[in-house]
Design an enzyme around this catalytic site. Structure first.
Site, PDB file in Angstrom:
ATOM      1  N   GLU A   1      48.489   5.241   0.605  1.00 46.75           N
ATOM      2  CA  GLU A   1      49.182   4.428   0.606  1.00 46.75           C
ATOM      3  C   GLU A   1      49.126   4.110   2.081  1.00 46.75           C
ATOM      4  O   GLU A   1      49.569   2.466   2.347  1.00 46.75           O
ATOM      5  CB  GLU A   1      50.693   4.433  -0.117  1.00 46.75           C
ATOM      6  CG  GLU A   1      49.852   4.823  -1.894  1.00 46.75           C
ATOM      7  CD  GLU A   1      51.275   4.914  -2.463  1.00 46.75           C
ATOM      8  OE1 GLU A   1      52.137   5.090  -3.646  1.00 46.75           O
ATOM      9  OE2 GLU A   1      51.455   6.923  -2.368  1.00 46.75           O
TER      10      GLU A   1
ATOM     11  N   HIS B   1      52.838   1.181  -8.186  1.00 46.39           N
ATOM     12  CA  HIS B   1      52.228   2.130  -7.191  1.00 46.39           C
ATOM     13  C   HIS B   1      50.864   1.032  -7.031  1.00 46.39           C
ATOM     14  O   HIS B   1      49.545   2.249  -6.870  1.00 46.39           O
ATOM     15  CB  HIS B   1      51.949   3.216  -8.493  1.00 46.39           C
ATOM     16  CG  HIS B   1      52.968   4.225  -9.122  1.00 46.39           C
ATOM     17  ND1 HIS B   1      52.884   4.789 -10.034  1.00 46.39           N
ATOM     18  CD2 HIS B   1      53.465   5.082  -7.726  1.00 46.39           C
ATOM     19  CE1 HIS B   1      54.319   5.242  -9.703  1.00 46.39           C
ATOM     20  NE2 HIS B   1      54.911   5.623  -8.531  1.00 46.39           N
TER      21      HIS B   1
ATOM     22  N   ARG C   1      57.004   0.150   3.090  1.00 46.17           N
ATOM     23  CA  ARG C   1      57.048   0.199   1.365  1.00 46.17           C
ATOM     24  C   ARG C   1      58.407   0.012   1.322  1.00 46.17           C
ATOM     25  O   ARG C   1      59.082  -0.209   1.385  1.00 46.17           O
ATOM     26  CB  ARG C   1      56.259   1.068   1.285  1.00 46.17           C
ATOM     27  CG  ARG C   1      56.280   2.094  -0.807  1.00 46.17           C
ATOM     28  CD  ARG C   1      56.190   2.950  -0.764  1.00 46.17           C
ATOM     29  NE  ARG C   1      55.830   2.998  -2.600  1.00 46.17           N
ATOM     30  CZ  ARG C   1      56.428   3.721  -2.763  1.00 46.17           C
ATOM     31  NH1 ARG C   1      57.343   4.787  -2.613  1.00 46.17           N
ATOM     32  NH2 ARG C   1      56.304   3.958  -4.510  1.00 46.17           N
TER      33      ARG C   1
ATOM     34  N   ASN D   1      58.369   4.773   5.153  1.00 47.37           N
ATOM     35  CA  ASN D   1      58.292   4.683   3.848  1.00 47.37           C
ATOM     36  C   ASN D   1      60.020   5.887   3.542  1.00 47.37           C
ATOM     37  O   ASN D   1      59.743   6.976   3.925  1.00 47.37           O
ATOM     38  CB  ASN D   1      57.226   5.394   2.955  1.00 47.37           C
ATOM     39  CG  ASN D   1      57.390   5.802   1.207  1.00 47.37           C
ATOM     40  OD1 ASN D   1      58.587   5.230   0.854  1.00 47.37           O
ATOM     41  ND2 ASN D   1      56.001   6.193   0.010  1.00 47.37           N
TER      42      ASN D   1
ATOM     43  N   ARG E   1      62.142  10.631 -14.524  1.00 47.83           N
ATOM     44  CA  ARG E   1      62.398   9.652 -15.304  1.00 47.83           C
ATOM     45  C   ARG E   1      61.575   9.761 -16.840  1.00 47.83           C
ATOM     46  O   ARG E   1      60.851  10.818 -16.991  1.00 47.83           O
ATOM     47  CB  ARG E   1      61.534   8.595 -14.900  1.00 47.83           C
ATOM     48  CG  ARG E   1      62.623   8.324 -14.100  1.00 47.83           C
ATOM     49  CD  ARG E   1      62.357   6.874 -12.382  1.00 47.83           C
ATOM     50  NE  ARG E   1      61.121   7.600 -12.200  1.00 47.83           N
ATOM     51  CZ  ARG E   1      60.674   7.934 -10.814  1.00 47.83           C
ATOM     52  NH1 ARG E   1      59.878   5.688 -11.180  1.00 47.83           N
ATOM     53  NH2 ARG E   1      59.842   7.929  -9.875  1.00 47.83           N
TER      54      ARG E   1
END
Length: 405
Positions: A380, A182, A94, A9, A242
């Site tokens: 994940e 996600h 990922r 990742n 964000r």
């Protein structure tokens, strides 16, 4: 010889990695977890075993590890002695954005890499960094199996109404639609629920993935029905830096009245807004919780207020709600945030057990609560390793079929 899968990742200045062994019955066993951070500035590799014993803590001069590919070289060089001097059998990556065409994991080729690079404007903070190690391996070890796993894939089965914007069909056909992100996290939670909460696993569940990047998802019958994120990973909840949901008129105002360039607006929205912009202090919830500055309280109140608002939206998408799940860094480790969210949702039937919440228990709602609330750690990396192994086995089966024919 034991097969191994390396999960990668990659970010802008770091690579997180985990090494899995494929055990009996294709059971995945986590061997090593680590990361290289400070790439180009103060590069450092730290790795631990599955029992958290330290395996490595190395640093290098900035010039020696100045890029993501150079950092990946250091990771591979560290791991090879751990697996008998061999390379991993496969790499699982990922990749944040799969666009309209990639709804499942894919074996990486140069042609597919080129297609994914075209999606960079939709995920400028993530996509280039996710793809950098893939490109490096394709150039240096083209025969090493690499599998891209997409954060958008879990949401690709959305009803059309959930995917659409109220814009002309021609733009939708070009791929301007709501994707959701996600997805690897939500897919893991959906697969984990039958084991930890079978009574609600096929029900209507709102999952809040709360971290530096934050979103929420409506999952019904184990499938994604809607998400707070849309065309990019900027929509929905406020995040560390964000803004989340924003009137497009604000962007037009920045362009026309503030004379900002498109690049400046992009940097501003991705790096200077969210909790950082609201508080003027930090993008880290831990710092905001520790602060006595009223601006920190404003940022956190705004965060939990928007989570509550979007819960109502996602419940409407499913025609009701049977359970609520917190996951990811903030969701798993910030009892104060969970409490504030649940207090705002008491009208919906959620009731908090303060004691269970403080202990980060699996179920943090009061006994007999109409809508139970859970804290389920996400994984994940395990999801990526699982998908990568499935691709490996499909390739082996296809090869066997070909030889048999």
């Amino acid at each position: 010889m034991t097969e191994t899968i390396l999960v990668v990742n990659a970010g802008s200045s770091s690579i997180k990695f985990q090494l899995f062994a494929v055990g009996a019955g294709d059971r995945l066993e986590r061997m090593i977890k680590g990361q290289v951070d400070g790439i180009g500035t103060r590069p450092r590799l730290v790795a631990v075993t599955s029992q958290r014993a330290i395996l490595a803590d190395e640093t290098w001069p900035p010039s020696e590890v100045a890029t993501i590919p150079a950092a990946l070289d250091k990771v591979i060089a560290f791991l090879r002695p751990q697996i008998g001097g061999n390379l991993p059998d496969a790499l699982g990556h990922r990749v944040v954005h799969g666009g309209p065409h990639y709804a499942s994991p894919v074996v990486m080729t140069s042609a597919i890499l080129s297609e994914l690079e075209k999606l960079t404007p939709l995920a400028p903070l993530h996509q280039p960094n996710n793809l950098a190690p893939i490109r490096a391996v394709l150039e240096r070890r083209p025969h090493l199996l690499q599998v891209a796993c997409f954060d958008t894939a879990f949401h690709r089965g959305h009803p059309e109404l959930a995917d659409r914007y109220a814009i002309p069909q021609s733009l939708y056909a070009e791929g301007v639609r709501r994707y959701g992100f996600h997805g690897l996290s939500y897919e893991y939670i959906a697969q984990r629920l039958p084991q930890v909460a079978p009574q609600i696993s096929n029900g209507r569940i709102v999952v809040a993935h709360l971290g530096s990047g934050a979103s929420m998802c409506a999952i019904a019958g184990g499938k994604s029905m809607d998400s707070t994120m849309g065309f990019t990973a900027m929509d929905g909840l406020p995040m560390g830096t964000r803004p989340g949901q924003l009137d497009p008129g604000v962007v037009l105002y920045l362009l026309t009245e503030k004379n900002m360039t498109a690049d400046a607006v992009q940097d501003f929205l991705y790096k200077d807004c969210g909790l950082k912009g609201l508080s003027g202090i930090s993008n880290d919830v831990r710092n905001l919780l520790a602060s006595t500055d009223p601006r920190a309280a404003l940022a956190l109140n705004y965060f939990t207020y928007r989570i509550a608002l979007f819960t109502g939206m996602l419940a409407a998408a499913m025609g009701g709600i049977d359970a609520f799940v917190f996951t990811a860094g903030i969701g798993e480790n910030a009892p104060a945030i969970r409490e504030a969210v649940i207090r705002r949702l008491e009208w919906l039937g959620l009731r908090l057990s303060s004691q269970a919440n403080k202990k980060n228990a699996l179920c943090i709602s009061r006994k007999g609560t109409k809508i139970p609330c859970f804290v389920i750690p996400t994984d994940e990396e395990l999801m990526i390793a699982t998908h990568t192994l499935q691709v490996m086995r499909k390739r082996e089966y296809a090869g066997f079929q070909e030889k048999s024919a």
